[in-house]
Write a protein that holds these residues in place. Structure first.
Motif, PDB file in Angstrom:
ATOM      1  N   GLU A 250      30.928   8.636 102.351  1.00 25.38           N
ATOM      2  CA  GLU A 250      32.141   8.549 103.263  1.00 25.38           C
ATOM      3  C   GLU A 250      33.709   8.257 102.798  1.00 25.38           C
ATOM      4  O   GLU A 250      34.661   8.741 103.151  1.00 25.38           O
ATOM      5  N   ASN A 251      33.427   7.371 101.482  1.00 28.27           N
ATOM      6  CA  ASN A 251      34.534   7.141 100.659  1.00 28.27           C
ATOM      7  C   ASN A 251      35.207   8.131  99.831  1.00 28.27           C
ATOM      8  O   ASN A 251      35.923   8.012  99.164  1.00 28.27           O
ATOM      9  N   ALA A 252      34.317   9.258  99.637  1.00 30.78           N
ATOM     10  CA  ALA A 252      34.688  10.087  98.516  1.00 30.78           C
ATOM     11  C   ALA A 252      36.041  10.615  98.450  1.00 30.78           C
ATOM     12  O   ALA A 252      36.709  10.780  99.859  1.00 30.78           O
ATOM     13  N   CYS A 253      36.564  10.677  97.341  1.00 36.65           N
ATOM     14  CA  CYS A 253      38.028  11.277  97.137  1.00 36.65           C
ATOM     15  C   CYS A 253      37.978  12.489  96.727  1.00 36.65           C
ATOM     16  O   CYS A 253      37.938  12.883  95.660  1.00 36.65           O
ATOM     17  N   ALA A 254      37.679  13.489  97.696  1.00 34.71           N
ATOM     18  CA  ALA A 254      37.303  14.943  97.156  1.00 34.71           C
ATOM     19  C   ALA A 254      38.336  15.849  97.996  1.00 34.71           C
ATOM     20  O   ALA A 254      37.766  16.920  98.376  1.00 34.71           O
ATOM     21  N   ALA A 255      39.652  15.608  97.648  1.00 32.76           N
ATOM     22  CA  ALA A 255      40.639  16.453  98.271  1.00 32.76           C
ATOM     23  C   ALA A 255      40.606  17.720  97.560  1.00 32.76           C
ATOM     24  O   ALA A 255      41.100  18.773  98.232  1.00 32.76           O
TER      25      ALA A 255
ATOM     26  N   GLY B  22      36.386  19.241  98.327  1.00 29.76           N
ATOM     27  CA  GLY B  22      35.847  19.097  99.501  1.00 29.76           C
ATOM     28  C   GLY B  22      34.436  18.712  99.406  1.00 29.76           C
ATOM     29  O   GLY B  22      33.877  18.464 100.583  1.00 29.76           O
ATOM     30  N   PHE B  23      33.915  18.400  98.277  1.00 29.04           N
ATOM     31  CA  PHE B  23      32.540  17.934  98.222  1.00 29.04           C
ATOM     32  C   PHE B  23      32.146  16.699  97.950  1.00 29.04           C
ATOM     33  O   PHE B  23      32.407  15.979  96.960  1.00 29.04           O
TER      34      PHE B  23
END
Ligand code: THU
Length: 136
Positions: A20-25, A28-29
């Protein structure tokens, strides 16, 4: 360490939570990973992307680095999860780093629905490069 259902559940929930904390700007994955030490301590990591795309850090490398930075050196399993039709598989760079620090670890690839494939690192990385194998 035998990967019991209980250990799988602990790893899967830690990886799902950190995902949930992924920085996937950029892609989007979102990916989450959790690694368990020989004594049952869990460390987690998510992917952290950069505007300079190549600097992106994968979830499993961050989980491994977090454990290493805490002084841990012996690992039993690493679980990776993402929202993909099939279980998410570690990239080549992560396979190398996992091999470097945990050649005997069990890699558990999953998707968010819990579909699962277990593998050894050497199954994922045949003929690995390693300092023990070369003369420098
Ligand atoms: N990614 C991971 O974090 N782990 C993997 O095993 C595969 C790929 C990330 C990198 C990037 O942020 C996004 O997934 C798309 O490649």
């Amino acid at each position: 360490m035998k990967i019991t259902d209980e250990i799988f559940d602990r790893l899967f929930s830690a990886a799902s939570a950190v995902r949930e904390n992924a920085c996937a700007a950029y892609s989007g994955f979102k990916v989450g990973a959790a690694i368990i030490t020989e004594h049952g301590k869990i460390f987690s990591g998510c992917n952290v992307e950069s505007s300079s795309y190549g600097l992106t850090m994968c979830a499993e490398r961050n989980a491994l680095a977090s454990a290493l930075c805490s002084g841990e050196r012996k690992f039993s399993a690493i679980l990776i999860t993402a929202d993909s039709p099939e279980p998410v598989s570690p990239c080549g760079a992560c396979r190398q780093l996992i091999y470097d620090y945990a050649p005997d670890i069990i890699v558990i690839m999953t998707n968010t629905e819990g579909k699962r494939i277990d593998s050894s690192v050497t199954e994922l990385l045949k003929f690995p490069f390693g300092l023990k194998k070369v003369k420098i």
